[in-house]
Design a protein around this motif. Structure first.
Motif, PDB file in Angstrom:
ATOM      1  N   GLY A 159       0.811  -1.203   0.000  1.00 20.80           N
ATOM      2  CA  GLY A 159       0.000   0.000   0.000  1.00 20.80           C
ATOM      3  C   GLY A 159       0.843   1.251   0.000  1.00 20.80           C
TER       4      GLY A 159
ATOM      5  N   TRP B 122       3.954   0.716  -2.039  1.00 23.60           N
ATOM      6  CA  TRP B 122       3.436  -0.346  -2.915  1.00 23.60           C
ATOM      7  C   TRP B 122       4.505  -1.369  -3.277  1.00 23.60           C
ATOM      8  CZ3 TRP B 122      -1.659  -0.834  -3.271  1.00 23.60           C
ATOM      9  CH2 TRP B 122      -2.456   0.288  -2.998  1.00 23.60           C
TER      10      TRP B 122
ATOM     11  N   GLU C  35      -4.095   3.856   1.254  1.00 16.60           N
ATOM     12  CA  GLU C  35      -4.726   2.799   0.464  1.00 16.60           C
ATOM     13  C   GLU C  35      -3.840   1.558   0.456  1.00 16.60           C
ATOM     14  OE1 GLU C  35      -5.990   4.019  -3.405  1.00 16.60           O
ATOM     15  OE2 GLU C  35      -6.693   5.991  -2.712  1.00 16.60           O
TER      16      GLU C  35
ATOM     17  N   LYS D 275      -3.703  -3.087  -0.528  1.00 18.95           N
ATOM     18  CA  LYS D 275      -4.242  -4.353  -0.997  1.00 18.95           C
ATOM     19  C   LYS D 275      -3.509  -5.469  -0.259  1.00 18.95           C
ATOM     20  CE  LYS D 275      -6.082  -4.139  -5.706  1.00 18.95           C
ATOM     21  NZ  LYS D 275      -5.920  -2.829  -6.289  1.00 18.95           N
TER      22      LYS D 275
ATOM     23  N   LYS E 121      -1.673  -9.243  -1.214  1.00 21.24           N
ATOM     24  CA  LYS E 121      -1.210 -10.008  -2.362  1.00 21.24           C
ATOM     25  C   LYS E 121      -0.317 -11.165  -1.920  1.00 21.24           C
ATOM     26  CE  LYS E 121       1.983  -8.661  -5.169  1.00 21.24           C
ATOM     27  NZ  LYS E 121       3.031  -9.646  -4.890  1.00 21.24           N
TER      28      LYS E 121
ATOM     29  N   TRP F 256       2.417  -9.269  -9.808  1.00 23.44           N
ATOM     30  CA  TRP F 256       1.049  -9.193  -9.294  1.00 23.44           C
ATOM     31  C   TRP F 256       0.232 -10.375  -9.775  1.00 23.44           C
ATOM     32  CZ3 TRP F 256      -0.812  -5.419  -5.967  1.00 23.44           C
ATOM     33  CH2 TRP F 256       0.093  -4.397  -5.657  1.00 23.44           C
TER      34      TRP F 256
ATOM     35  N   SER G 138      -3.677 -10.822  -6.325  1.00 21.44           N
ATOM     36  CA  SER G 138      -3.860  -9.830  -5.272  1.00 21.44           C
ATOM     37  C   SER G 138      -5.349  -9.702  -4.999  1.00 21.44           C
ATOM     38  CB  SER G 138      -3.272  -8.476  -5.684  1.00 21.44           C
ATOM     39  OG  SER G 138      -3.979  -7.944  -6.786  1.00 21.44           O
ATOM     40  N   TRP G 139      -5.688  -9.272  -3.798  1.00 22.51           N
ATOM     41  CA  TRP G 139      -7.070  -9.118  -3.381  1.00 22.51           C
ATOM     42  C   TRP G 139      -7.379  -7.644  -3.167  1.00 22.51           C
ATOM     43  CZ3 TRP G 139      -4.117 -13.248  -2.253  1.00 22.51           C
ATOM     44  CH2 TRP G 139      -4.678 -14.526  -2.408  1.00 22.51           C
ATOM     45  N   GLY G 140      -8.477  -7.202  -3.742  1.00 20.51           N
ATOM     46  CA  GLY G 140      -8.918  -5.836  -3.565  1.00 20.51           C
ATOM     47  C   GLY G 140     -10.363  -5.805  -3.107  1.00 20.51           C
TER      48      GLY G 140
ATOM     49  N   ALA H 120     -13.411  -9.248  -0.095  1.00 23.04           N
ATOM     50  CA  ALA H 120     -12.164  -9.067  -0.843  1.00 23.04           C
ATOM     51  C   ALA H 120     -12.138 -10.096  -1.968  1.00 23.04           C
ATOM     52  CB  ALA H 120     -10.955  -9.243   0.075  1.00 23.04           C
TER      53      ALA H 120
ATOM     54  N   SER I 199      -9.347  -7.813  -8.158  1.00 23.06           N
ATOM     55  CA  SER I 199     -10.133  -6.579  -8.132  1.00 23.06           C
ATOM     56  C   SER I 199      -9.231  -5.373  -8.331  1.00 23.06           C
ATOM     57  CB  SER I 199     -10.876  -6.447  -6.808  1.00 23.06           C
ATOM     58  OG  SER I 199     -11.433  -5.154  -6.680  1.00 23.06           O
TER      59      SER I 199
ATOM     60  N   ASN J 132      -8.771  -0.546  -4.520  1.00 19.20           N
ATOM     61  CA  ASN J 132      -7.974  -0.587  -3.297  1.00 19.20           C
ATOM     62  C   ASN J 132      -8.872  -0.459  -2.071  1.00 19.20           C
ATOM     63  OD1 ASN J 132      -5.688  -0.622  -4.904  1.00 19.20           O
ATOM     64  ND2 ASN J 132      -5.376   1.595  -4.772  1.00 19.20           N
TER      65      ASN J 132
END
Length: 522
Positions: free
Chosen positions: A365, A370, A398, A400, A402, A408, A411-413, A436, A440, A443
């Motif tokens: 994040g 990130w 923000e 996520k 992962k 990537w 990953s879960w959003g 989640a 997605s 964020n």
């Protein structure tokens, strides 16, 4: 042309002409075509072979000026074929060669549907040449069906080469379409035959010689002229291209970027294919815009699992224009071959290696720029539950969740707009579980600053069931209220004099961190 198109309306007549249009007074006559009136918003007619439709008649200029043609190709199912229409003066190819078909055209001329005959169909083919006055369907030279789309004619007397100027040799016809060749004709040799080839089979056929025609719809038909008793080899039909589409790493069911198998003769192969969680796949013969409607290869039953013995599995494939059953290999890395024989296509799948499933998850994040795989933000795993605690987060941060790896892959959003370009962050509420989803574009976001933050992520192993995220923490307002509650109280008597040792049962004025109230001491 413009006048003809402007005058057309849904109630106008549709004109049809061609080689064999039922009810037409003649063939390919633009001045006297079949006239069809619309009924219930549709024009219906029957034709065998190629034809042309128009909203005008008269000369060919008139007819072609109001003509409509296929916009693309036929999309065929078991009993119907459909296609879009557009303005143009090209002939419309039959949805199935050699048989009478009922066609239905929408009255706005946007689309056409063909009602195909059900069950096996025996077509009519003929041998024609100078010996038959080049008749398109000479009854004396009609071929006999031998089954499996193979047709035969045995010469009663010699079929002469004929006059070179008048057209030497012979062609095969279904009464409408003419099959020629670009090969040099020879006896006891498999020769290509197609409606696109203009050349005749320029060779005589002796009495007792047999002409064997193998018809392949949408593929390469062949002719074999047998003179010495040897049976012609049965041609093995293979597509020009084969593409693998399915739950592939980095390419989920995307025809345009589907990997192509390498073709060597009648064998297609591809190595080290990495399958995802479901491992579903099938094969396409094209990767363009019409890929899903073109010929495909897959399982007879959707979701058919491969059965591996000593890391190998085989499956007989079916071919179909349009949808076929998905084959299931499961997650892993595989080598694949598809071998075409006279009996059909056989798939062989060999396990090339297990896919390493990443069990560790990390937070990514704005609070760690990130970073794709920051060990400092690796979550603690306990079964399918992952947790992480941090001292504080800022408002507007923000993030996520992962897999703990570079890139990537997964990953879960948050649940929201799935596109990456339009995705908006979704605010998390402390102590409230939020859905989640893998892949997605949304964020998660903190609306307010929190301290003593604990992330709890419960991972779902079912792609149809959401994982859940719960965030616990203390807001700045809650900390102030807690500090006020814990502050030491100051006691005053009713005259305003501070009392250091209040007596139980007496009424006092009490000041706690600026909040003043009257209380009875206990």
């Amino acid at each position: 042309m413009a006048a003809a198109l402007t005058a057309w309306s849904a109630s106008a007549q549709l004109y049809v002409t061609g080689a064999n249009v039922a009810g037409a007074s003649g063939q390919w006559n633009p001045g006297d075509p079949l006239e069809v009136a619309a009924e219930n918003g549709e024009y219906t007619f029957e034709a065998t072979g190629e034809f042309k439709i128009s909203i005008a008649k008269g000369t060919w200029n008139d007819f072609n000026g109001g003509a409509y043609m296929l916009d693309g190709v036929w999309t065929t199912t078991d009993n119907t074929a459909t296609a879009n229409l557009k303005q143009g003066d090209a002939n419309i190819t039959p949805a199935k060669a050699g048989v009478a078909i009922t066609y239905v055209v929408k009255d706005d001329l946007s689309a056409i549907t063909a009602q195909l005959p059900s069950g096996p169909v025996t077509l009519n083919f003929y041998v024609t040449g100078g010996f038959a006055d080049w008749d398109s369907a000479p009854a004396d030279y009609k071929m006999t069906s031998k089954g499996n789309n193979v047709y035969s004619y045995t010469a009663v007397s010699e079929l002469p080469l004929g006059d070179i100027e008048a057209g030497a040799g012979f062609k095969i016809t279904d009464g409408t379409s003419w099959y020629g060749t670009t090969d040099t004709p020879a006896y006891n040799t498999t020769l290509n035959a197609s409606t696109a080839a203009q050349g005749n089979f320029e060779i005589s056929v002796p009495a007792g010689g047999e002409i064997i025609f193998t018809y392949v719809e949408g593929g390469q038909s062949t002719v074999y002229i047998k003179t010495n008793g040897e049976e012609p080899p049965v041609p093995v039909q293979t597509p020009d291209h084969l593409y693998l589409v399915g739950d592939l790493a980095g390419n989920a069911w995307t025809p345009a970027t589907a990997p192509e198998l390498t073709k060597e003769g009648t064998v297609f192969s591809i190595s080290n294919v990495e399958m995802g969680t479901t491992g579903n796949f099938s094969f396409l013969t094209s990767n363009g815009e019409t890929a899903w409607g073109d010929l495909r290869y897959g399982a007879a039953t959707d979701g058919e699992n491969l059965v591996f013995t000593d890391n190998e599995a085989t499956l007989n494939l079916i071919s179909k224009t349009g949808d076929v059953g998905a084959i299931v290999a499961g997650p892993g890395k595989f080598d694949m071959t598809v071998t075409f024989t006279t009996s059909g296509a056989v798939l062989k799948v060999t396990k090339a290696g297990e896919v390493v499933v990443v069990e560790d998850l990390v937070l990514v994040g704005s609070f760690n720029d990130w970073a794709e795989n920051d060990p400092a933000f690796q979550m603690t795993k306990n079964g399918d539950t992952y947790t992480y605690t941090m001292a504080a987060v800022e408002a507007g941060a923000e993030f996520k969740i992962k897999t703990a790896e570079e890139g990537w892959t997964t990953s879960w959003g948050a649940e929201g707009d799935p596109s990456w370009t339009e995705a908006q962050p979704v605010a998390v509420t402390p102590n409230v579980a939020i859905n989640a989803w893998p892949g997605s574009g949304c964020n998660f976001m903190f609306e307010n600053a929190l301290s003593n933050v604990t992330f709890t992520f419960v991972r779902s192993n079912d792609p149809a069931v959401a994982s859940t995220l719960t965030v616990a923490g203390t807001s700045a307002i809650e900390e102030v209220e807690a500090a006020a509650t814990d502050a030491p109280a100051e006691y005053y008597n009713l005259q305003g004099i501070r009392v250091l040792a209040p007596e139980a049962g007496q009424l006092y004025i009490v000041n706690r961190a600026g909040k003043v109230s009257k209380e009875i001491a206990r």
